[in-house]
Design an enzyme around this catalytic site. Sequence first.
Site, PDB file in Angstrom:
ATOM      1  N   LYS A  85      14.241   8.605  11.787  1.00 21.44           N
ATOM      2  CA  LYS A  85      14.559   8.989  10.398  1.00 21.44           C
ATOM      3  C   LYS A  85      15.922   9.691  10.322  1.00 21.44           C
ATOM      4  CE  LYS A  85      11.132   7.309   8.047  1.00 21.44           C
ATOM      5  NZ  LYS A  85      11.322   6.382   6.917  1.00 21.44           N
TER       6      LYS A  85
ATOM      7  N   TYR B 212       9.716   9.604  15.827  1.00 18.87           N
ATOM      8  CA  TYR B 212       9.796   9.232  14.397  1.00 18.87           C
ATOM      9  C   TYR B 212      10.975   9.982  13.769  1.00 18.87           C
ATOM     10  CZ  TYR B 212       8.334   9.267   9.400  1.00 18.87           C
ATOM     11  OH  TYR B 212       8.268   9.161   8.027  1.00 18.87           O
TER      12      TYR B 212
ATOM     13  N   ARG C 165       0.848  -1.199   0.000  1.00 21.20           N
ATOM     14  CA  ARG C 165       0.000   0.000   0.000  1.00 21.20           C
ATOM     15  C   ARG C 165       0.884   1.250   0.000  1.00 21.20           C
ATOM     16  NH1 ARG C 165      -0.880   1.859   5.577  1.00 21.20           N
ATOM     17  NH2 ARG C 165       0.118   0.439   7.029  1.00 21.20           N
ATOM     18  N   GLY C 166       0.200   2.414  -0.089  1.00 26.15           N
ATOM     19  CA  GLY C 166       0.898   3.697   0.042  1.00 26.15           C
ATOM     20  C   GLY C 166       2.005   3.879  -0.977  1.00 26.15           C
TER      21      GLY C 166
ATOM     22  N   ASP D 183       8.647  -9.213   7.112  1.00 22.82           N
ATOM     23  CA  ASP D 183       8.593  -8.216   8.181  1.00 22.82           C
ATOM     24  C   ASP D 183      10.041  -7.805   8.426  1.00 22.82           C
ATOM     25  OD1 ASP D 183       8.683  -6.899  10.635  1.00 22.82           O
ATOM     26  OD2 ASP D 183       7.032  -8.070  11.470  1.00 22.82           O
TER      27      ASP D 183
ATOM     28  N   GLY E 276       8.343  15.839   2.634  1.00 21.82           N
ATOM     29  CA  GLY E 276       7.391  16.227   3.673  1.00 21.82           C
ATOM     30  C   GLY E 276       6.204  15.287   3.558  1.00 21.82           C
TER      31      GLY E 276
ATOM     32  N   ASP F  76       0.763  11.835   0.155  1.00 23.02           N
ATOM     33  CA  ASP F  76      -0.665  11.514   0.276  1.00 23.02           C
ATOM     34  C   ASP F  76      -0.899   9.996   0.398  1.00 23.02           C
ATOM     35  OD1 ASP F  76      -3.335  11.793   0.440  1.00 23.02           O
ATOM     36  OD2 ASP F  76      -3.640  12.530  -1.612  1.00 23.02           O
TER      37      ASP F  76
ATOM     38  N   ASN G 200      11.448   0.958   1.670  1.00 18.63           N
ATOM     39  CA  ASN G 200      10.331   1.887   1.798  1.00 18.63           C
ATOM     40  C   ASN G 200       9.566   1.715   3.118  1.00 18.63           C
ATOM     41  OD1 ASN G 200       7.822   3.481   0.779  1.00 18.63           O
ATOM     42  ND2 ASN G 200       7.045   1.412   1.196  1.00 18.63           N
TER      43      ASN G 200
END
Length: 247
Positions: free
Chosen positions: A147, A143, A15-16, A54, A174, A177, A77
């Site tokens: 990162k 987070y 997804r995404g 995983d 940034g 969606d 990703n």
Amino acid sequence: MNISGSVALVTGANRGLGLAFSRELVRRGAAKVYGAARNPAAVTEPGVLPVALDITDGDQVERVAAQCADVSLLVNNAGVLRYSTFTSAPDLDAARQEMETNYFGTLRMCRAFAPVLAAAGGGAIVNMLSVTSFFTNPFDASYGASKAAEWSLTNGVRLELHHQGTLVVAVHAGFIDTEMAALTDAPKISPESVAAQVFDAVEAGQVEVLADERSRDIKAKLSRDHELIYPPIQEFWDAAVSGTPRD
Ligand SMILES: NC(=O)c1ccc[n+]([C@@H]2O[C@H](COP(=O)([O-])OP(=O)(O)OC[C@H]3O[C@@H](n4cnc5c(N)ncnc54)[C@H](OP(=O)(O)O)[C@@H]3O)[C@@H](O)[C@H]2O)c1
């Protein structure tokens, strides 16, 4: 390197952004695209081969590296965002999960696939980072720490694998969606735009992608971060914790 004819593996491909990466790789003529996901049944994109993975499970990462020994392009990703502060989070669970996935998971993948990429003649690694690799925001503080660690990892892996000809690409953005950014109505770039910029960079041999205006602006301000980056964040955070609405 050429995407056409390459053998790619994308983590979090179900997804995404991971789905957008997979689709773009197929569109650009990759010879094979492994779509790795915790639930491989959720990888249904035509032309993408589902693989169970995983990235926090070391044994599974080793098995997938052995199983997908023809990979020449690794797209790291997969990631998690728990919207957790440093000092007022109830415990360290969110911070640990983010570090375990975003930093240690990506580190495991780079270690396991370094020899695979060497055997492919160098190949490339894409690490999906964030604008928050560059600065801390209390809204997603832990987070950001994960990162920032992943950014450091990316620069280190590039140095370590230079001798075997592996291109290592850092991608900063940034809001994108996807479900991860669903909580905010701030401007967002499309996952398709990120995927196109990333594979353009891989094909051009570039080491960094600043995918949107926010990441370009923040990176340009880094040398004066305490004047240009932190004061507006401090103002926003102080208003949030005091319950005073900002205009
Ligand atoms: N969206 C943004 O605004 C934004 C901005 C900058 C950077 N990024 C980064 O872009 C990447 C993709 O995010 P997204 O926006 O596509 O988020 P998303 O929609 O929440 O998707 C996250 C993906 O990562 C996978 N994942 C999480 N933990 C995993 C693990 N332990 N092993 C394997 N897969 C795992 C998820 O799998 P499940 O379906 O199993 O949960 C899902 O496929 C992340 O690294 C994120 O930090 C996102």
